[in-house]
Design a protein around this motif. Structure first.
Motif, PDB file in Angstrom:
ATOM      1  N   GLN A 184       9.647 -42.374  -8.440  1.00 59.84           N
ATOM      2  CA  GLN A 184      10.096 -42.927  -7.167  1.00 59.84           C
ATOM      3  C   GLN A 184      10.655 -44.333  -7.326  1.00 59.84           C
ATOM      4  OE1 GLN A 184       6.813 -42.343  -4.488  1.00 59.84           O
ATOM      5  NE2 GLN A 184       7.162 -40.142  -4.388  1.00 59.84           N
ATOM      6  N   LEU A 185      10.038 -45.128  -8.181  1.00 58.57           N
ATOM      7  CA  LEU A 185      10.561 -46.474  -8.432  1.00 58.57           C
ATOM      8  C   LEU A 185      11.927 -46.417  -9.096  1.00 58.57           C
ATOM      9  CD1 LEU A 185       7.313 -48.302  -9.599  1.00 58.57           C
ATOM     10  CD2 LEU A 185       8.650 -48.776  -7.534  1.00 58.57           C
ATOM     11  N   PHE A 186      12.075 -45.514 -10.083  1.00 62.86           N
ATOM     12  CA  PHE A 186      13.361 -45.353 -10.738  1.00 62.86           C
ATOM     13  C   PHE A 186      14.416 -44.917  -9.723  1.00 62.86           C
ATOM     14  CE2 PHE A 186      16.679 -43.088 -12.947  1.00 62.86           C
ATOM     15  CZ  PHE A 186      16.938 -43.900 -14.035  1.00 62.86           C
ATOM     16  N   GLY A 187      14.069 -43.959  -8.891  1.00 69.61           N
ATOM     17  CA  GLY A 187      15.003 -43.470  -7.884  1.00 69.61           C
ATOM     18  C   GLY A 187      15.398 -44.534  -6.881  1.00 69.61           C
ATOM     19  N   ALA A 188      14.432 -45.339  -6.458  1.00 67.00           N
ATOM     20  CA  ALA A 188      14.726 -46.415  -5.509  1.00 67.00           C
ATOM     21  C   ALA A 188      15.646 -47.453  -6.148  1.00 67.00           C
ATOM     22  CB  ALA A 188      13.429 -47.067  -5.043  1.00 67.00           C
ATOM     23  N   LYS A 189      15.422 -47.738  -7.425  1.00 70.36           N
ATOM     24  CA  LYS A 189      16.275 -48.690  -8.135  1.00 70.36           C
ATOM     25  C   LYS A 189      17.690 -48.130  -8.264  1.00 70.36           C
ATOM     26  CE  LYS A 189      17.263 -52.311 -10.623  1.00 70.36           C
ATOM     27  NZ  LYS A 189      16.751 -53.651 -10.606  1.00 70.36           N
ATOM     28  N   LEU A 190      17.798 -46.853  -8.595  1.00 69.29           N
ATOM     29  CA  LEU A 190      19.109 -46.213  -8.694  1.00 69.29           C
ATOM     30  C   LEU A 190      19.839 -46.290  -7.356  1.00 69.29           C
ATOM     31  CD1 LEU A 190      21.340 -44.561  -9.974  1.00 69.29           C
ATOM     32  CD2 LEU A 190      19.963 -42.505  -9.570  1.00 69.29           C
ATOM     33  N   ARG A 191      19.153 -45.967  -6.273  1.00 68.19           N
ATOM     34  CA  ARG A 191      19.762 -46.023  -4.941  1.00 68.19           C
ATOM     35  C   ARG A 191      20.262 -47.436  -4.630  1.00 68.19           C
ATOM     36  NH1 ARG A 191      15.702 -44.428  -2.113  1.00 68.19           N
ATOM     37  NH2 ARG A 191      16.248 -42.223  -2.202  1.00 68.19           N
ATOM     38  N   LEU A 192      19.440 -48.424  -4.921  1.00 65.74           N
ATOM     39  CA  LEU A 192      19.818 -49.812  -4.673  1.00 65.74           C
ATOM     40  C   LEU A 192      21.078 -50.188  -5.453  1.00 65.74           C
ATOM     41  CD1 LEU A 192      18.976 -52.631  -3.487  1.00 65.74           C
ATOM     42  CD2 LEU A 192      17.783 -52.996  -5.649  1.00 65.74           C
ATOM     43  N   LEU A 193      21.104 -49.872  -6.744  1.00 64.08           N
ATOM     44  CA  LEU A 193      22.268 -50.210  -7.576  1.00 64.08           C
ATOM     45  C   LEU A 193      23.511 -49.441  -7.136  1.00 64.08           C
ATOM     46  CD1 LEU A 193      20.490 -50.294 -11.047  1.00 64.08           C
ATOM     47  CD2 LEU A 193      21.408 -52.253  -9.789  1.00 64.08           C
ATOM     48  N   ARG A 194      23.338 -48.174  -6.783  1.00 62.76           N
ATOM     49  CA  ARG A 194      24.475 -47.372  -6.322  1.00 62.76           C
ATOM     50  C   ARG A 194      25.079 -47.969  -5.063  1.00 62.76           C
ATOM     51  NH1 ARG A 194      24.725 -43.966  -2.339  1.00 62.76           N
ATOM     52  NH2 ARG A 194      22.497 -43.514  -2.187  1.00 62.76           N
ATOM     53  N   LYS A 195      24.214 -48.349  -4.120  1.00 66.20           N
ATOM     54  CA  LYS A 195      24.701 -48.929  -2.868  1.00 66.20           C
ATOM     55  C   LYS A 195      25.351 -50.291  -3.096  1.00 66.20           C
ATOM     56  CE  LYS A 195      21.883 -46.392   0.384  1.00 66.20           C
ATOM     57  NZ  LYS A 195      20.975 -46.484   1.538  1.00 66.20           N
ATOM     58  N   GLU A 196      24.789 -51.085  -4.026  1.00 64.79           N
ATOM     59  CA  GLU A 196      25.394 -52.387  -4.351  1.00 64.79           C
ATOM     60  C   GLU A 196      26.820 -52.212  -4.871  1.00 64.79           C
ATOM     61  OE1 GLU A 196      22.835 -54.403  -7.109  1.00 64.79           O
ATOM     62  OE2 GLU A 196      21.448 -55.040  -5.536  1.00 64.79           O
ATOM     63  N   LYS A 197      27.066 -51.105  -5.561  1.00 64.62           N
ATOM     64  CA  LYS A 197      28.402 -50.817  -6.102  1.00 64.62           C
ATOM     65  C   LYS A 197      29.299 -50.150  -5.060  1.00 64.62           C
ATOM     66  CE  LYS A 197      27.462 -52.042 -10.397  1.00 64.62           C
ATOM     67  NZ  LYS A 197      28.203 -52.973 -11.210  1.00 64.62           N
ATOM     68  N   GLY A 198      28.743 -49.872  -3.875  1.00 68.39           N
ATOM     69  CA  GLY A 198      29.521 -49.265  -2.807  1.00 68.39           C
ATOM     70  C   GLY A 198      29.867 -47.807  -3.053  1.00 68.39           C
ATOM     71  N   LEU A 199      29.004 -47.102  -3.792  1.00 63.22           N
ATOM     72  CA  LEU A 199      29.250 -45.708  -4.130  1.00 63.22           C
ATOM     73  C   LEU A 199      28.383 -44.773  -3.302  1.00 63.22           C
ATOM     74  CD1 LEU A 199      29.231 -46.000  -8.030  1.00 63.22           C
ATOM     75  CD2 LEU A 199      31.231 -45.787  -6.557  1.00 63.22           C
ATOM     76  N   SER A 200      28.960 -43.663  -2.896  1.00 67.86           N
ATOM     77  CA  SER A 200      28.179 -42.599  -2.272  1.00 67.86           C
ATOM     78  C   SER A 200      27.507 -41.805  -3.386  1.00 67.86           C
ATOM     79  CB  SER A 200      29.092 -41.673  -1.467  1.00 67.86           C
ATOM     80  OG  SER A 200      29.983 -40.989  -2.347  1.00 67.86           O
ATOM     81  N   GLN A 201      26.520 -41.000  -3.019  1.00 72.06           N
ATOM     82  CA  GLN A 201      25.905 -40.116  -4.018  1.00 72.06           C
ATOM     83  C   GLN A 201      26.960 -39.186  -4.602  1.00 72.06           C
ATOM     84  OE1 GLN A 201      22.662 -38.008  -2.182  1.00 72.06           O
ATOM     85  NE2 GLN A 201      21.237 -39.708  -2.457  1.00 72.06           N
ATOM     86  N   GLU A 202      27.840 -38.708  -3.756  1.00 75.99           N
ATOM     87  CA  GLU A 202      28.886 -37.784  -4.208  1.00 75.99           C
ATOM     88  C   GLU A 202      29.816 -38.446  -5.223  1.00 75.99           C
ATOM     89  OE1 GLU A 202      32.020 -34.593  -2.327  1.00 75.99           O
ATOM     90  OE2 GLU A 202      31.147 -36.081  -1.013  1.00 75.99           O
ATOM     91  N   LYS A 203      30.229 -39.676  -4.967  1.00 75.11           N
ATOM     92  CA  LYS A 203      31.135 -40.374  -5.885  1.00 75.11           C
ATOM     93  C   LYS A 203      30.438 -40.679  -7.204  1.00 75.11           C
ATOM     94  CE  LYS A 203      34.945 -42.218  -7.153  1.00 75.11           C
ATOM     95  NZ  LYS A 203      36.088 -41.352  -7.491  1.00 75.11           N
ATOM     96  N   LEU A 204      29.190 -41.133  -7.138  1.00 80.17           N
ATOM     97  CA  LEU A 204      28.452 -41.408  -8.375  1.00 80.17           C
ATOM     98  C   LEU A 204      28.306 -40.125  -9.180  1.00 80.17           C
ATOM     99  CD1 LEU A 204      26.873 -43.223 -10.280  1.00 80.17           C
ATOM    100  CD2 LEU A 204      24.841 -42.792  -8.874  1.00 80.17           C
ATOM    101  N   ALA A 205      27.958 -39.043  -8.518  1.00 75.37           N
ATOM    102  CA  ALA A 205      27.806 -37.766  -9.205  1.00 75.37           C
ATOM    103  C   ALA A 205      29.105 -37.360  -9.890  1.00 75.37           C
ATOM    104  CB  ALA A 205      27.374 -36.693  -8.212  1.00 75.37           C
ATOM    105  N   GLU A 206      30.202 -37.555  -9.212  1.00 72.30           N
ATOM    106  CA  GLU A 206      31.515 -37.233  -9.787  1.00 72.30           C
ATOM    107  C   GLU A 206      31.778 -38.078 -11.041  1.00 72.30           C
ATOM    108  OE1 GLU A 206      36.046 -38.225  -8.513  1.00 72.30           O
ATOM    109  OE2 GLU A 206      34.787 -37.361  -6.944  1.00 72.30           O
ATOM    110  N   LEU A 207      31.489 -39.361 -10.952  1.00 72.12           N
ATOM    111  CA  LEU A 207      31.709 -40.262 -12.090  1.00 72.12           C
ATOM    112  C   LEU A 207      30.829 -39.905 -13.292  1.00 72.12           C
ATOM    113  CD1 LEU A 207      31.911 -43.665 -10.181  1.00 72.12           C
ATOM    114  CD2 LEU A 207      33.812 -42.441 -11.274  1.00 72.12           C
ATOM    115  N   CYS A 208      29.665 -39.312 -13.026  1.00 70.65           N
ATOM    116  CA  CYS A 208      28.700 -38.958 -14.074  1.00 70.65           C
ATOM    117  C   CYS A 208      28.845 -37.519 -14.549  1.00 70.65           C
ATOM    118  CB  CYS A 208      27.267 -39.085 -13.565  1.00 70.65           C
ATOM    119  SG  CYS A 208      26.816 -40.646 -12.924  1.00 70.65           S
ATOM    120  N   SER A 209      29.682 -36.750 -13.889  1.00 66.99           N
ATOM    121  CA  SER A 209      29.777 -35.311 -14.145  1.00 66.99           C
ATOM    122  C   SER A 209      28.438 -34.617 -13.891  1.00 66.99           C
ATOM    123  CB  SER A 209      30.268 -35.024 -15.565  1.00 66.99           C
ATOM    124  OG  SER A 209      31.551 -35.561 -15.757  1.00 66.99           O
ATOM    125  N   LEU A 210      27.779 -35.032 -12.808  1.00 69.17           N
ATOM    126  CA  LEU A 210      26.524 -34.426 -12.375  1.00 69.17           C
ATOM    127  C   LEU A 210      26.698 -33.935 -10.945  1.00 69.17           C
ATOM    128  CD1 LEU A 210      24.063 -37.175 -13.706  1.00 69.17           C
ATOM    129  CD2 LEU A 210      24.427 -34.895 -14.672  1.00 69.17           C
TER     130      LEU A 210
END
Length: 75
Positions: free
Chosen positions: A12-38
């Motif tokens: 949960q801590l890892f996930g919360a950190k990921l969410r925070l960093l993703r939002k700081e970069k202005g990325l949606s989950q969908e865009k991040l997933a696309e960039l990661c091929s996930l």
């Protein structure tokens, strides 16, 4: 600091950190997933602490965010 009181706290801590960093970069989950091929649902599961993410996917995500893998673990 993010506080979680649960036996799955590391996930949960890892996930919360990921969410925070993703939002700081202005990325949606969908865009991040696309960039990661996930899949977007995989990213959502990681952010909710439901998935025990593997090293290869940590590297994919950190590369997509333009950060070092270590930053995903910093408090």
């Amino acid at each position: 600091m993010i506080e979680i009181d649960d036996r799955d706290a590391p996930l949960q801590l890892f996930g919360a950190k990921l969410r925070l960093l993703r939002k700081e970069k202005g990325l949606s989950q969908e865009k991040l997933a696309e960039l990661c091929s996930l899949d977007r649902t995989y990213i959502g599961g990681v952010e909710r602490g439901e998935r025990n993410i593997g090293l290869i996917n940590i590297l994919r995500i950190s590369t997509a965010l333009g950060i070092s893998p270590k930053e995903l673990f910093d408090e």
